[in-house]
Design an enzyme around this catalytic site. Structure first.
Site, mmCIF file in Angstrom:
data_model
loop_
_atom_site.group_PDB
_atom_site.id
_atom_site.type_symbol
_atom_site.label_atom_id
_atom_site.label_comp_id
_atom_site.label_asym_id
_atom_site.label_seq_id
_atom_site.Cartn_x
_atom_site.Cartn_y
_atom_site.Cartn_z
ATOM 1 C CG HIS A 129 -2.063 0.952 1.069
ATOM 2 N ND1 HIS A 129 -1.968 2.288 1.396
ATOM 3 C CD2 HIS A 129 -3.301 0.766 0.571
ATOM 4 C CE1 HIS A 129 -3.118 2.869 1.115
ATOM 5 N NE2 HIS A 129 -3.941 1.974 0.608
ATOM 6 C CG ASP A 138 -8.585 -4.570 -2.602
ATOM 7 O OD1 ASP A 138 -9.768 -4.447 -2.266
ATOM 8 O OD2 ASP A 138 -7.934 -3.680 -3.179
HETATM 9 N N1 CMC Z 1 4.203 -7.550 -4.796
HETATM 10 C C1 CMC Z 1 5.537 -7.502 -4.974
HETATM 11 N N2 CMC Z 1 6.281 -6.398 -4.857
HETATM 12 C C2 CMC Z 1 5.635 -5.250 -4.556
HETATM 13 C C3 CMC Z 1 4.258 -5.217 -4.342
HETATM 14 C C4 CMC Z 1 3.535 -6.414 -4.462
HETATM 15 N N3 CMC Z 1 2.202 -6.428 -4.286
HETATM 16 N N4 CMC Z 1 3.877 -3.957 -4.058
HETATM 17 C C5 CMC Z 1 4.998 -3.214 -4.086
HETATM 18 N N5 CMC Z 1 6.060 -4.009 -4.376
HETATM 19 C C6 CMC Z 1 7.464 -3.576 -4.457
HETATM 20 C C7 CMC Z 1 7.720 -2.847 -5.759
HETATM 21 O O1 CMC Z 1 8.162 -3.711 -6.775
HETATM 22 C C8 CMC Z 1 8.769 -1.845 -5.351
HETATM 23 O O2 CMC Z 1 10.013 -2.509 -5.326
HETATM 24 P P1 CMC Z 1 11.365 -1.686 -5.690
HETATM 25 O O3 CMC Z 1 11.504 -0.659 -4.623
HETATM 26 O O4 CMC Z 1 12.420 -2.738 -5.657
HETATM 27 O O5 CMC Z 1 11.163 -1.101 -7.057
HETATM 28 C C9 CMC Z 1 8.414 -1.508 -3.907
HETATM 29 O O6 CMC Z 1 7.681 -2.637 -3.412
HETATM 30 C C10 CMC Z 1 7.546 -0.257 -3.771
HETATM 31 O O7 CMC Z 1 6.450 -0.393 -4.665
HETATM 32 P P2 CMC Z 1 5.782 0.824 -5.429
HETATM 33 O O8 CMC Z 1 5.044 0.321 -6.621
HETATM 34 O O9 CMC Z 1 6.798 1.900 -5.645
HETATM 35 O O10 CMC Z 1 4.773 1.330 -4.316
HETATM 36 P P3 CMC Z 1 3.505 2.192 -4.567
HETATM 37 O O11 CMC Z 1 3.241 2.899 -3.293
HETATM 38 O O12 CMC Z 1 3.651 3.031 -5.793
HETATM 39 O O13 CMC Z 1 2.362 1.121 -4.881
HETATM 40 C C11 CMC Z 1 0.538 -0.369 -4.692
HETATM 41 C C12 CMC Z 1 1.366 0.735 -3.992
HETATM 42 C C13 CMC Z 1 -0.669 -0.684 -3.819
HETATM 43 C C14 CMC Z 1 0.044 0.114 -6.058
HETATM 44 C C15 CMC Z 1 1.433 -1.635 -4.844
HETATM 45 O O14 CMC Z 1 1.846 -2.120 -3.578
HETATM 46 C C16 CMC Z 1 0.737 -2.746 -5.639
HETATM 47 O O15 CMC Z 1 0.770 -2.735 -6.869
HETATM 48 N N6 CMC Z 1 0.056 -3.721 -4.921
HETATM 49 C C17 CMC Z 1 -0.696 -4.739 -5.604
HETATM 50 C C18 CMC Z 1 -2.052 -4.185 -6.005
HETATM 51 C C19 CMC Z 1 -2.983 -4.002 -4.824
HETATM 52 O O16 CMC Z 1 -3.137 -4.874 -3.977
HETATM 53 N N7 CMC Z 1 -3.685 -2.838 -4.794
HETATM 54 C C20 CMC Z 1 -4.682 -2.545 -3.773
HETATM 55 C C21 CMC Z 1 -4.276 -1.405 -2.893
HETATM 56 S S1 CMC Z 1 -5.352 -1.249 -1.450
HETATM 57 C C22 CMC Z 1 -6.891 -0.883 -2.088
HETATM 58 C C23 CMC Z 1 -6.946 0.411 -2.823
HETATM 59 O O17 CMC Z 1 -6.419 1.411 -2.363
HETATM 60 O O18 CMC Z 1 -7.570 0.421 -3.882
#
Ligand code: CMC
Length: 431
Positions: free
Chosen positions: A308, A366
Site C-alpha cells: 500500500h 483487498d
Molecule cells: N508484490 C511484490 N512487490 C511489490 C508489491 C507487491 N504487491 N507492491 C509493491 N512491491 C514492491 C515494488 O516492486 C517496489 O520494489 P522496488 O523498490 O524494488 O522497485 C516496492 O515494493 C515499492 O512499490 P511501489 O510500486 O513503488 O509502491 P507504490 O506505493 O507506488 O504502490 C501499490 C502501492 C498498492 C500500487 C502496490 O503495492 C501494488 O501494486 N500492490 C498490488 C495491487 C494491490 O493490492 N492494490 C490494492 C491497494 S489497497 C486498495 C486500494 O487502495 O484500492
C-alpha cells in the site's frame, strides 16, 4: 490548517526562498510551496504525489506507520464493530455521528431515492451483456447527469445535497442492475423495508419467481465491508473525483470519473485480481513459485492484495476483513475453503520473507475481501462494483468539502518537459 512559526528555507542557483509551514491536527507538517514558482521560477517534481498534500481535508486520516485509519476521528475498528454503513455515511458527509432522530431522517432520505428513473432501464440495453459491470456503471452513473437535472447546479447547496443522497441511494441499485443485466435476469426493484446491505443482496440475488430473504449475518458482513471501504483520504479515485470536480463538472460526472479510476488493478480492481491470483496459485505447494515471481525484478507479477502506498505497517481494514472471512465462511458452511487456506499460507510466508519485510509489504483490504464476497455468492466481476458503491460516500463527501473550500482552484499540475524544443515543420516530401 494553521500556519506555524516554522518555515523552510530553500537555496538554489544563488537564491534563497523562505517557505511558510503549516501544521495539521495529525500527520506531518507541510511546506507551503504555492508561491514557489512565482518567487523562484521553479516547479517541484513529485510523480504519484508521494510527498505532496494536494488539499486540506477534515474527513479521513491515515497513519501509515501505526496502521491507523480514522473517519472524522473515529477508529475504523470501533466503527466496524459498533456502527453501520448508513451511520458511517452520515458521519463522513456531515462530520458528526447522528442523533437517533437525525439517523431516522437520513435513512428516510436515502431510502426515498433508491429507485432509478424508469427510462434508465432502457439505457442498460445499449450495453453488451458480457460488459464488465464496472464498464456499465461508469456509463450509467455518468448518464445520471442526463436524468437528474435538478441536482446539477454545484453552486446551490440544496442541489449538492440532493445529488449526494441520490448517489448514495442509487449506486447499489445501479450496481445490482449491471449485474442482473450481465447474467440475463430481470432487474429487481429496491425494497425499502430492508436495510442498505440487505436491499443490495436482495436486488442482486432475488428473482421475481421466488421468495428471497437476505441472511442477516451475510448482510452484516457486507455492511462491514462497505464501512471498511467508505473512504480513504486522497487515494487515486478520490483525487480523480476532486480533480474532475475542480473544473466545476457536475457531481455525477465526477463520480463516474472516480469509478473509472477505481477499476484499475492497482486500486479497486485489486480485489478481483487477488482472487484470480489465488485461483491461479491453486494449491499451497505452489506458493513459493509465486513469491519468487513477485520478488523477481524482471517479472511484472505482483502479489495482488499486498502493499500500500500509505500503510507501511499493516492495513487495519485487512485485520477486520480476515476475521469476517472466517465468520462468513463458517456461516456458509464452507469449511477448509482452499482459497482461504492459500491466502492465509501466502500471507504467512510473505510476512516472513525478507523482501516483503524490507519493503514493508502487508496484506491490504483487498486480500481477504474477495474470498468473503465469493462465499456470499458474488462473481469476481462484482467485487470492484461493491467497492465502488461503498466508496461513493467518500467521493461525494470529499467533493462537497472541495466545493466549499475557499482555497479551491482548478487542479492544474505542471510538468518537467523532456521533449523536443522548437523546430521547424518539414514537408512530407523531405522526411
Ligand atoms: N508484490 C511484490 N512487490 C511489490 C508489491 C507487491 N504487491 N507492491 C509493491 N512491491 C514492491 C515494488 O516492486 C517496489 O520494489 P522496488 O523498490 O524494488 O522497485 C516496492 O515494493 C515499492 O512499490 P511501489 O510500486 O513503488 O509502491 P507504490 O506505493 O507506488 O504502490 C501499490 C502501492 C498498492 C500500487 C502496490 O503495492 C501494488 O501494486 N500492490 C498490488 C495491487 C494491490 O493490492 N492494490 C490494492 C491497494 S489497497 C486498495 C486500494 O487502495 O484500492
Amino acid at each position: 490548517m494553521a500556519t506555524t512559526n516554522k518555515s523552510a528555507t530553500l537555496t538554489f542557483d544563488g537564491k534563497t526562498i523562505e517557505l511558510p509551514m503549516m501544521s495539521p491536527t495529525a500527520g506531518p507538517d507541510v511546506i507551503d510551496i504555492r508561491k514557489l514558482y512565482a518567487q523562484g521560477d521553479v516547479f517541484t517534481y513529485d510523480p504519484g504525489f508521494t510527498s505532496t498534500a494536494a488539499t486540506d481535508s477534515a474527513i479521513t486520516f491515515i497513519d501509515g506507520d501505526k496502521g491507523e485509519l480514522l473517519y472524522r476521528g473515529y477508529p475504523i475498528e470501533q466503527l466496524a464493530e459498533k456502527s453501520h454503513f448508513l451511520e458511517v455515511c452520515y458521519l463522513l458527509l456531515y462530520g458528526e455521528l447522528p442523533s437517533a432522530t437525525e439517523m431516522v431522517d437520513f435513512e428516510a432520505r436515502v431510502t426515498n431515492h433508491t429507485m432509478v428513473h424508469e427510462q434508465m432501464h432502457y439505457f442498460f440495453r445499449g450495453f453488451r451483456r458480457d460488459s464488465h459491470p464496472m464498464a456499465t456503471m461508469v456509463g450509467v452513473v455518468g448518464a445520471m447527469s442526463a436524468f437528474y437535472h435538478d441536482s446539477l447546479d454545484i453552486s446551490d447547496q440544496w442541489q449538492r445535497e440532493v445529488a449526494a443522497i441520490r448517489m448514495i441511494a442509487k449506486l447499489p441499485t445501479i450496481a445490482a442492475m449491471a449485474y442482473k443485466y450481465s447474467i440475463g435476469q430481470p432487474f429487481i426493484y429496491p425494497k425499502n423495508s430492508l436495510d442498505y446491505a440487505s436491499n443490495f443482496l436482495h436486488m442482486c440475488f432475488a428473482v421475481p419467481s421466488q421468495d428471497y430473504v437476505p441472511d442477516p449475518t451475510l448482510a452484516k458482513a457486507l455492511d462491514r465491508i462497505m464501512m471498511l471501504h467508505a473512504d480513504h483520504e486522497q487515494n487515486a479515485s478520490t483525487s480523480t473525483v476532486r480533480l474532475a470536480g475542480s473544473s466545476g463538472a457536475n457531481p455525477f460526472a465526477c463520480i463516474a470519473a472516480g469509478i473509472a479510476c477505481l477499476w484499475g488493478p492497482a486500486h479497486g480492481g485489486a480485489n478481483q485480481a487477488c482472487l484470480e491470483m489465488l485461483r491461479e496459485i491453486g494449491s499451497v505447494d505452489r506458493i513459493p513459485e509465486f513469491i519468487a515471481r513477485a520478488k523477481d525484478k524482471n517479472d511484472p507479477f505482483r502479489l495482488m492484495g499486498f502493499g500500500h502506498r500509505v500503510y507501511k505497517n499493516f492495513d487495519p481494514r485487512a485485520k477486520v476483513m480476515k476475521e469476517s472471512a472466517d465468520e462468513v465462511l463458517d456461516l456458509m458452511g464452507v469449511h477448509n475453503n482452499p482459497l482461504l487456506q492459500i491466502a492465509k499460507e501466502l500471507e504467512k510466508i510473505a510476512l516472513e520473507d525478507p523482501y516483503f519485510i524490507e519493503k514493508k509489504l502487508y496484506p491490504n483490504v483487498d486480500f481477504y475481501s474477495g474470498i468473503i464476497l465469493e462465499a456470499m455468492g458474488f462473481p469476481t466481476s462484482m467485487f470492484t462494483p461493491i467497492f465502488a458503491l461503498s466508496r461513493t460516500v467518500g467521493w461525494i463527501s470529499q467533493w462537497k468539502e472541495m466545493i466549499t473550500d475557499p482555497n479551491q482552484k482548478i487542479g492544474r499540475p505542471r510538468q518537467l518537459y523532456i521533449g523536443e524544443t522548437t523546430r521547424n515543420y518539414v514537408d512530407v516530401s523531405n522526411r
